[in-house]
Design a protein around this motif. Sequence first.
Motif, short mmCIF file in Angstrom:
data_model
loop_
_atom_site.label_atom_id
_atom_site.label_comp_id
_atom_site.label_asym_id
_atom_site.label_seq_id
_atom_site.Cartn_x
_atom_site.Cartn_y
_atom_site.Cartn_z
N TYR A 111 -68.51 -32.22 -18.81
CA TYR A 111 -69.66 -32.78 -18.12
C TYR A 111 -70.72 -33.20 -19.13
O TYR A 111 -70.93 -32.53 -20.13
CB TYR A 111 -70.23 -31.75 -17.14
CG TYR A 111 -69.18 -31.29 -16.15
CD1 TYR A 111 -68.83 -32.09 -15.08
CD2 TYR A 111 -68.50 -30.08 -16.33
CE1 TYR A 111 -67.84 -31.69 -14.18
CE2 TYR A 111 -67.51 -29.68 -15.44
CZ TYR A 111 -67.19 -30.49 -14.38
OH TYR A 111 -66.21 -30.09 -13.50
N ASP A 134 -76.18 -32.77 -15.97
CA ASP A 134 -74.94 -33.32 -16.51
C ASP A 134 -74.08 -33.78 -15.33
O ASP A 134 -73.19 -33.06 -14.88
CB ASP A 134 -74.19 -32.25 -17.32
CG ASP A 134 -74.93 -31.88 -18.59
OD1 ASP A 134 -75.79 -32.66 -19.01
OD2 ASP A 134 -74.64 -30.80 -19.14
N SER A 135 -74.37 -34.97 -14.82
CA SER A 135 -73.66 -35.43 -13.62
C SER A 135 -72.43 -36.28 -13.95
O SER A 135 -71.56 -36.43 -13.11
CB SER A 135 -74.60 -36.20 -12.71
OG SER A 135 -75.13 -37.32 -13.39
N VAL A 151 -68.79 -37.14 -15.46
CA VAL A 151 -67.59 -36.32 -15.65
C VAL A 151 -66.61 -37.07 -16.55
O VAL A 151 -66.40 -38.26 -16.40
CB VAL A 151 -66.92 -36.02 -14.29
CG1 VAL A 151 -65.61 -35.29 -14.48
CG2 VAL A 151 -67.85 -35.24 -13.40
N GLN A 164 -72.50 -34.42 -9.59
CA GLN A 164 -71.37 -34.05 -10.45
C GLN A 164 -70.09 -33.91 -9.63
O GLN A 164 -69.02 -34.35 -10.05
CB GLN A 164 -71.71 -32.73 -11.16
CG GLN A 164 -70.73 -32.32 -12.21
CD GLN A 164 -71.11 -31.00 -12.81
OE1 GLN A 164 -70.77 -29.96 -12.26
NE2 GLN A 164 -71.83 -31.02 -13.91
N ARG A 186 -66.61 -35.91 -10.04
CA ARG A 186 -65.37 -35.17 -10.30
C ARG A 186 -64.27 -35.64 -9.34
O ARG A 186 -63.14 -35.91 -9.75
CB ARG A 186 -65.64 -33.67 -10.12
CG ARG A 186 -64.54 -32.77 -10.54
CD ARG A 186 -65.03 -31.31 -10.44
NE ARG A 186 -64.11 -30.42 -11.07
CZ ARG A 186 -63.10 -29.82 -10.44
NH1 ARG A 186 -62.91 -30.02 -9.16
NH2 ARG A 186 -62.29 -29.02 -11.08
#
Length: 142
Positions: A19, A34-35, A37, A81, A85
């Motif tokens: 991330y 921390d969005s 991926v 996030q 993902r």
Amino acid sequence: MIEITPGFRLSEEELEFRYKRASGPGGQHVNKTDSAVELRFDLNATPALTPEVRERLQRLARRRISREGILIIHAQRFRSQERNREDAIARLMELLREASEAPVRRIATRPTRASRERRLTSKKQIGERKRGRGRLRQTDDH
């Protein structure tokens, strides 16, 4: 387990997620979370891929595969996030589905007599049209 196609499954332990901060709009929030991926999938270490599927996948995702044979997918389309993902996993699944389909072999066929005749007639018409574009001849009037 992630099911790619019926009979083709991938263990989630084989996927590595990293991330990081995403670029682009998002206001102050984007500077703190921390969005984005980065999904990493080792093609050489996985027992799920047959040699044929691995080869087709390497051809399909050539730019996304590192020298070590690790497929890397970046996802930062969404602000959360979790959605990024899911997006990365969905993109990996789509790549694997595409690679798992064997290409259909083309069967060479001969053109029919009618299609050959149509082609030759068309060529003659185009030639006549081009021949008609030549210079104008001088007449006695001018």
